[in-house]
Design a protein around this motif. Structure first.
Motif, PDB file in Angstrom:
ATOM      1  N   LEU A  53       0.792  -1.320   0.117  1.00 24.29           N
ATOM      2  CA  LEU A  53      -0.013   0.071  -0.111  1.00 24.29           C
ATOM      3  C   LEU A  53       0.963   1.215   0.010  1.00 24.29           C
ATOM      4  O   LEU A  53       0.528   2.327  -0.667  1.00 24.29           O
ATOM      5  N   ARG A  54       1.887   1.300   0.802  1.00 22.97           N
ATOM      6  CA  ARG A  54       2.994   2.273   0.866  1.00 22.97           C
ATOM      7  C   ARG A  54       3.521   2.533  -0.666  1.00 22.97           C
ATOM      8  O   ARG A  54       3.669   3.756  -1.063  1.00 22.97           O
ATOM      9  N   ALA A  55       3.903   1.365  -1.375  1.00 24.06           N
ATOM     10  CA  ALA A  55       4.473   1.487  -2.464  1.00 24.06           C
ATOM     11  C   ALA A  55       3.612   2.174  -3.473  1.00 24.06           C
ATOM     12  O   ALA A  55       3.894   2.886  -4.629  1.00 24.06           O
ATOM     13  N   LEU A  56       2.166   1.912  -3.532  1.00 27.09           N
ATOM     14  CA  LEU A  56       1.401   2.563  -4.282  1.00 27.09           C
ATOM     15  C   LEU A  56       1.215   3.960  -3.831  1.00 27.09           C
ATOM     16  O   LEU A  56       0.896   4.813  -4.978  1.00 27.09           O
ATOM     17  N   GLU A  57       1.282   4.448  -2.707  1.00 23.32           N
ATOM     18  CA  GLU A  57       1.361   5.898  -2.548  1.00 23.32           C
ATOM     19  C   GLU A  57       2.588   6.329  -3.064  1.00 23.32           C
ATOM     20  O   GLU A  57       2.614   7.714  -3.294  1.00 23.32           O
ATOM     21  N   LEU A  58       3.553   5.749  -2.671  1.00 25.52           N
ATOM     22  CA  LEU A  58       4.883   6.474  -3.528  1.00 25.52           C
ATOM     23  C   LEU A  58       4.707   6.598  -4.956  1.00 25.52           C
ATOM     24  O   LEU A  58       5.167   7.825  -5.381  1.00 25.52           O
ATOM     25  N   GLU A  59       4.079   5.585  -5.687  1.00 25.45           N
ATOM     26  CA  GLU A  59       3.981   5.851  -7.228  1.00 25.45           C
ATOM     27  C   GLU A  59       3.249   6.929  -7.387  1.00 25.45           C
ATOM     28  O   GLU A  59       3.522   7.769  -8.231  1.00 25.45           O
ATOM     29  N   GLN A  60       2.157   7.087  -6.653  1.00 28.73           N
ATOM     30  CA  GLN A  60       1.216   8.442  -6.712  1.00 28.73           C
ATOM     31  C   GLN A  60       2.095   9.542  -6.569  1.00 28.73           C
ATOM     32  O   GLN A  60       1.897  10.471  -7.291  1.00 28.73           O
ATOM     33  N   GLU A  61       2.814   9.543  -5.593  1.00 28.13           N
ATOM     34  CA  GLU A  61       3.701  10.849  -5.107  1.00 28.13           C
ATOM     35  C   GLU A  61       4.561  11.063  -6.550  1.00 28.13           C
ATOM     36  O   GLU A  61       4.739  12.353  -6.738  1.00 28.13           O
ATOM     37  N   LEU A  62       5.070  10.069  -6.990  1.00 29.62           N
ATOM     38  CA  LEU A  62       6.174  10.270  -8.007  1.00 29.62           C
ATOM     39  C   LEU A  62       5.436  10.887  -9.258  1.00 29.62           C
ATOM     40  O   LEU A  62       5.878  11.791  -9.909  1.00 29.62           O
ATOM     41  N   ARG A  63       4.167  10.463  -9.483  1.00 27.10           N
ATOM     42  CA  ARG A  63       3.345  10.989 -10.597  1.00 27.10           C
ATOM     43  C   ARG A  63       3.073  12.534 -10.328  1.00 27.10           C
ATOM     44  O   ARG A  63       2.829  13.236 -11.466  1.00 27.10           O
ATOM     45  N   GLN A  64       2.904  12.665  -8.986  1.00 32.45           N
ATOM     46  CA  GLN A  64       2.649  14.366  -8.652  1.00 32.45           C
ATOM     47  C   GLN A  64       3.925  15.156  -9.008  1.00 32.45           C
ATOM     48  O   GLN A  64       3.742  16.205  -8.486  1.00 32.45           O
ATOM     49  N   GLY A  65       4.998  14.627  -9.074  1.00 33.57           N
ATOM     50  CA  GLY A  65       6.232  15.431  -9.095  1.00 33.57           C
ATOM     51  C   GLY A  65       6.898  15.578  -7.748  1.00 33.57           C
ATOM     52  O   GLY A  65       7.711  16.387  -7.396  1.00 33.57           O
ATOM     53  N   VAL A  66       6.443  14.777  -6.665  1.00 37.07           N
ATOM     54  CA  VAL A  66       7.179  14.848  -5.476  1.00 37.07           C
ATOM     55  C   VAL A  66       8.757  14.080  -5.642  1.00 37.07           C
ATOM     56  O   VAL A  66       8.571  13.368  -6.312  1.00 37.07           O
ATOM     57  N   LYS A  67       9.558  14.979  -5.104  1.00 46.04           N
ATOM     58  CA  LYS A  67      11.030  14.480  -5.124  1.00 46.04           C
ATOM     59  C   LYS A  67      11.301  13.285  -4.207  1.00 46.04           C
ATOM     60  O   LYS A  67      10.771  13.465  -2.983  1.00 46.04           O
ATOM     61  N   LYS A  68      11.832  12.404  -4.788  1.00 49.14           N
ATOM     62  CA  LYS A  68      12.285  11.083  -4.036  1.00 49.14           C
ATOM     63  C   LYS A  68      13.776  10.762  -4.423  1.00 49.14           C
ATOM     64  O   LYS A  68      14.377  11.255  -5.603  1.00 49.14           O
ATOM     65  N   PRO A  69      14.494   9.991  -3.466  1.00 51.30           N
ATOM     66  CA  PRO A  69      15.846   9.518  -3.990  1.00 51.30           C
ATOM     67  C   PRO A  69      15.609   8.502  -5.090  1.00 51.30           C
ATOM     68  O   PRO A  69      16.810   8.049  -5.316  1.00 51.30           O
ATOM     69  N   PHE A  70      14.733   8.201  -5.591  1.00 47.17           N
ATOM     70  CA  PHE A  70      14.594   7.241  -6.515  1.00 47.17           C
ATOM     71  C   PHE A  70      13.540   7.901  -7.690  1.00 47.17           C
ATOM     72  O   PHE A  70      12.876   8.592  -7.344  1.00 47.17           O
ATOM     73  N   THR A  71      13.572   7.089  -8.949  1.00 53.43           N
ATOM     74  CA  THR A  71      12.664   7.817 -10.137  1.00 53.43           C
ATOM     75  C   THR A  71      11.539   6.746 -10.156  1.00 53.43           C
ATOM     76  O   THR A  71      10.645   7.133 -11.083  1.00 53.43           O
ATOM     77  N   GLU A  72      11.617   5.471  -9.677  1.00 56.23           N
ATOM     78  CA  GLU A  72      10.569   4.486  -9.856  1.00 56.23           C
ATOM     79  C   GLU A  72      10.368   3.518  -8.776  1.00 56.23           C
ATOM     80  O   GLU A  72      11.652   3.571  -8.135  1.00 56.23           O
ATOM     81  N   VAL A  73       9.149   2.979  -8.485  1.00 55.35           N
ATOM     82  CA  VAL A  73       9.155   1.748  -7.639  1.00 55.35           C
ATOM     83  C   VAL A  73       9.114   0.717  -8.326  1.00 55.35           C
ATOM     84  O   VAL A  73       8.574   0.238  -9.392  1.00 55.35           O
ATOM     85  N   ILE A  74      10.322  -0.085  -8.028  1.00 52.81           N
ATOM     86  CA  ILE A  74      10.209  -1.505  -8.357  1.00 52.81           C
ATOM     87  C   ILE A  74       9.566  -2.641  -7.438  1.00 52.81           C
ATOM     88  O   ILE A  74       9.965  -2.760  -6.401  1.00 52.81           O
ATOM     89  N   ARG A  75       8.506  -3.271  -8.015  1.00 51.91           N
ATOM     90  CA  ARG A  75       7.871  -4.015  -7.236  1.00 51.91           C
ATOM     91  C   ARG A  75       8.416  -5.506  -7.483  1.00 51.91           C
ATOM     92  O   ARG A  75       8.092  -6.135  -8.300  1.00 51.91           O
ATOM     93  N   ALA A  76       9.284  -5.758  -6.509  1.00 49.18           N
ATOM     94  CA  ALA A  76       9.689  -7.149  -6.471  1.00 49.18           C
ATOM     95  C   ALA A  76       9.188  -7.957  -5.385  1.00 49.18           C
ATOM     96  O   ALA A  76       9.729  -8.971  -4.896  1.00 49.18           O
TER      97      ALA A  76
END
Length: 426
Positions: free
Chosen positions: A43-66
């Motif tokens: 669920l947190r990974a989904l939130e992070l993906e949404q934040e990335l789409r909204q332009g929120v800066k993160k120390p990574f550019t994509e969430v890798i779902r392993a």
């Protein structure tokens, strides 16, 4: 909802201030259900993906779902022959197209003839299309060296998970000290513990075997080779699906269960239970038919089918070897050889201060580690505590499915994060 006399005025006066269905009033068995593979970290990974789409800066550019064995979501290409036959069945007008091989057309026509109204849009019988159950029985006989399989003992299902739940429902009975106990392996697939919690019971992949010197042996074959009384009396339910293996068709939800030596009266009850669900998805049944009845060497699609199948299995074997190698080179991480399937379950050493911090936050130590990993690297894996592990040890489960160009950097980044995490809490 019916109200007693006099209640109407009380409700109108007071209004509905409280919910009828709350955590306190709902089924307590459902509250106990936990499914780590799709739990809070996902669920947190989904939130992070949404934040990335909204332009929120993160120390990574994509969430890798392993975290989950979803082969095609990770880039694995569908097997052409499976999709060709499915396309022909879904849209029979394509049978007149010159763009499909003749053996795919023959398969599609054969399946459509067995469908109600010659259409995939019709319900099948609850146990699945009879022709496909016969195909599954023939497949099992070939797999097990000629040991007979009866189509009447085979039930098609919505993936293997649904069939597992059905069998568990038959098994679970009793209350208190007589409540059913189900022996499961540890580490276990969280479906089992989740299903057992839902049913109020007590706790205590054949196409993907690629380790050198290893091969698949079915429980049914072993049971038969044991001879009487086991072969003639011991009940057995075995499952298979199109979700994993070289096919990786998770979304179509096709699978089956074969029951052996089941009491005839109990088998009738199983049929009744299945009929409540109407029928498994018919497109999933079609894909299962292709998996158990692939192109023969004389068919025009055989060469391409074999090449694609072997390419998938060879790549999985290479990824398994790479995963073991990279993790075992990292201090504080140990990974057993990945002999089959599509997951690794590395053990990680966590410093005492990290364990203490996790406890302060009310988290399992490996959940704390995996959540920090996600927040800082975008890598989503599942904590070992969701699968069961020896007390005082910590693990995570990750799929080896990401494409090779992403897998190596993922493994190296994860190893580097563990080293940083260890320094921080040492």
């Amino acid at each position: 909802m019916a109200l007693r006399a006099g209640d109407h005025s009380q409700v109108a006066m007071n209004g509905l201030k409280e919910k009828v269905l709350t955590l306190d009033t709902m089924n307590p068995c459902v509250r106990r259900v936990e499914y780590a593979v799709r739990g809070p970290i996902v669920l947190r990974a989904l939130e992070l993906e949404q934040e990335l789409r909204q332009g929120v800066k993160k120390p990574f550019t994509e969430v890798i779902r392993a975290n989950i064995g979803d082969a095609q979501a990770m880039g694995q290409k569908p097997i052409t022959f499976l999709r060709q036959v499915l396309a022909l069945c879904v849209h029979p007008d394509l049978l007149n197209s010159p763009n499909f091989p003749e053996d795919a057309k023959r398969k599609a026509e054969r399946i459509l003839q067995a469908c109600g109204g010659h259409s995939l849009g019709a319900y099948s019988v609850s146990s699945g299309i009879q022709l496909i159950r016969e195909d599954v029985a023939s497949y099992i006989e070939r797999r097990d060296g000629g040991i007979p399989a009866d189509p009447n003992n085979i039930y098609l299902s919505t993936g293997a998970s649904d069939a597992i739940l059905t069998v568990l429902k038959l098994l679970v009975a009793g209350e208190g000290p007589t409540r059913t106990g189900v022996l499961i392996p540890i580490p276990q697939y969280p479906l089992y513990s989740a299903a057992l919690a839902e049913l109020n019971a007590v706790q205590v992949y054949q196409d993907n075997v690629y380790a050198e010197g290893s091969q698949f042996h079915s429980f049914k074959k072993v049971l038969t080779e044991m001879g009487p009384p086991y072969a003639t009396q011991q009940e057995l339910a075995s499952f298979h699906s199109v979700s994993k293996g070289y096919m990786g068709e998770c979304g179509f939800r096709g699978g089956y269960v074969e029951v052996v030596n089941l009491d005839a009266a109990v088998q009738q009850q199983m049929q009744k239970l299945l009929s409540v669900r109407l029928c498994p998805p018919v497109p999933g049944q079609v894909l299962l038919s292709m998996v158990v009845s692939p192109p023969a060497p004389s068919d025009p699609s055989f060469a391409q089918f074999q090449a694609e199948r072997q390419a998938v299995l060879a790549e999985l074997a290479a990824k398994a070897k790479l995963t073991e190698q990279v993790f075992n080179e990292a201090p504080g991480i140990r990974c057993n050889p990945v002999q089959g399937a599509m997951y690794s379950f590395p053990r990680v050493q966590l410093p005492p201060r990290a364990v203490q911090r996790a406890q302060e936050l009310g988290l399992a130590p490996d959940m704390f580690f995996c959540m920090r990993l996600l927040e800082e690297t975008g890598i989503c894996v599942v904590p070992g505590s969701g699968f069961g592990q020896r007390e005082g040890t910590y693990h995570f489960r990750m799929t080896i499915l990401p494409p090779m160009e992403k897998l190596r950097p993922l493994l190296e980044k994860l190893s580097q994060f563990h080293a940083k995490f260890t320094r921080e809490y040492s």
